[in-house]
Write an enzyme that holds these catalytic residues in place. Sequence first.
Site, PDB file in Angstrom:
ATOM      1  N   ARG A 284     -26.199  28.648  23.265  1.00 60.40           N
ATOM      2  CA  ARG A 284     -26.485  27.343  22.916  1.00 60.40           C
ATOM      3  C   ARG A 284     -26.065  27.130  21.628  1.00 60.40           C
ATOM      4  O   ARG A 284     -24.821  26.132  21.750  1.00 60.40           O
ATOM      5  CB  ARG A 284     -28.012  27.690  22.734  1.00 60.40           C
ATOM      6  CG  ARG A 284     -28.577  26.056  22.581  1.00 60.40           C
ATOM      7  CD  ARG A 284     -29.630  26.694  22.691  1.00 60.40           C
ATOM      8  NE  ARG A 284     -31.164  25.934  23.283  1.00 60.40           N
ATOM      9  CZ  ARG A 284     -31.936  24.857  21.672  1.00 60.40           C
ATOM     10  NH1 ARG A 284     -31.388  26.441  20.797  1.00 60.40           N
ATOM     11  NH2 ARG A 284     -31.872  24.531  21.539  1.00 60.40           N
TER      12      ARG A 284
ATOM     13  N   LYS B 196     -38.150  25.927  18.694  1.00 59.24           N
ATOM     14  CA  LYS B 196     -37.450  24.262  18.234  1.00 59.24           C
ATOM     15  C   LYS B 196     -38.702  23.691  17.095  1.00 59.24           C
ATOM     16  O   LYS B 196     -39.595  24.437  16.860  1.00 59.24           O
ATOM     17  CB  LYS B 196     -38.479  23.068  19.444  1.00 59.24           C
ATOM     18  CG  LYS B 196     -36.881  23.290  20.358  1.00 59.24           C
ATOM     19  CD  LYS B 196     -37.427  21.963  21.557  1.00 59.24           C
ATOM     20  CE  LYS B 196     -36.149  22.263  22.454  1.00 59.24           C
ATOM     21  NZ  LYS B 196     -36.316  21.667  23.643  1.00 59.24           N
TER      22      LYS B 196
ATOM     23  N   SER C 128     -32.135  22.064  33.224  1.00 60.14           N
ATOM     24  CA  SER C 128     -33.389  22.193  33.035  1.00 60.14           C
ATOM     25  C   SER C 128     -34.093  21.113  33.728  1.00 60.14           C
ATOM     26  O   SER C 128     -34.131  19.865  33.385  1.00 60.14           O
ATOM     27  CB  SER C 128     -33.033  21.686  31.580  1.00 60.14           C
ATOM     28  OG  SER C 128     -32.481  23.037  30.651  1.00 60.14           O
TER      29      SER C 128
END
Lengths: 219, 219
Positions: A40, A138, A109
Amino acid sequence: MEPSNYGTYLVTQESLSPGRSTLEVVEAAIDGGVDVVQLREKGADTRWRYELGLEVREVTAEAGVDLIVNDRVDVAEAIDADGVHVGQSDLPVSVARELLGPEAVVGCSASTVAEAEAAEADGADYLGVGSVYGTTSKEVPEPEDDVGPERVAAIADAVSIPIVGIGGVTAENAGPVVEAGAAGVAVISEITAADDPAAATDALASTVERTKRQAAERD
Amino acid sequence: MEPSNYGTYLVTQESLSPGRSTLEVVEAAIDGGVDVVQLREKGADTRWRYELGLEVREVTAEAGVDLIVNDRVDVAEAIDADGVHVGQSDLPVSVARELLGPEAVVGCSASTVAEAEAAEADGADYLGVGSVYGTTSKEVPEPEDDVGPERVAAIADAVSIPIVGIGGVTAENAGPVVEAGAAGVAVISEITAADDPAAATDALASTVERTKRQAAERD
């Protein structure tokens, strides 16, 4: 590897790893029994992701662990990854499929039944569903968006492709996600930020496998 | 189109365009005689760049104007662009070339003779050299890094592929860049933020062409 075997799924993010490189975390996760790694590294530049990706490809290939690249189809091609994972703001599943060919794994997703059904119709091989329990990965947590094991179950009923639950999943709370019908769970912090990433991976894999075994015995 | 004909080169960035869409700016630049458009849009998500790219591809193809995608080889492939432009932190030129094939245009940013020679050796078709005069397009201008027409001349002497000067270039100061050996000039704000983007493109193209004609007459 078939995505139905993605029981324990590591998503990498070196910026969330205290004092360890992503390569060290991946090697530890392999020792702990991870099934698939997603490169990622949001916010990192492309050259760094590419060079890291070549190294991660080497250790995952040697271990027989799948490697998926987040968002970048070109990086996936360049490092000979097994596939790509796209979000709702990335390239469409159908475009990723056309670029990578029929053999590649294309994940997508989804946080609603509608998104899940659209991704399956578009040709996705598996779905990343979340955030199941919120997330610490996040900057601004959005707890009101948590889908919970209930939404995982609703999506599992609606589609026939495998589902991986993501978002705030730990060895302690992974059971209900698998009971809801997920093939596995994906984590960043649970492995990346653990004191012992190999042990954390092993604990997560144990929960997933035990829950699947219990469910199979019940049926 | 051969990159040696990239006289007037628009780099898109809708966030720097006051009240106009990138598509409107591109259409105006085509009216003004632009030769090539680079889809940049730093900070925008992939889906948006892809969808915008499909639209920009349509109008540029109709006009016979080249379309280059910044950084993303996969987006370039997906929208059938003519090529890609990579910076020093993006995928290597050789990797972009391998993914896109021999016919595609692969451009590379270079601010030193060493970077320029490496990019040429790696298979680049043209170089974006800058920042020539500084830039108003980055949040923190770094005037100490300006390369000036002198560096453009040094790089033009060192390599045999075409050079496009970028960074703070206007219709008023483009002449010395072309005199230094650049095939053309690339701009964001000069066109994007202009009151009349078509007229700004035309003015820039006029300076480039006049300077080339004068240089040819001198030789």
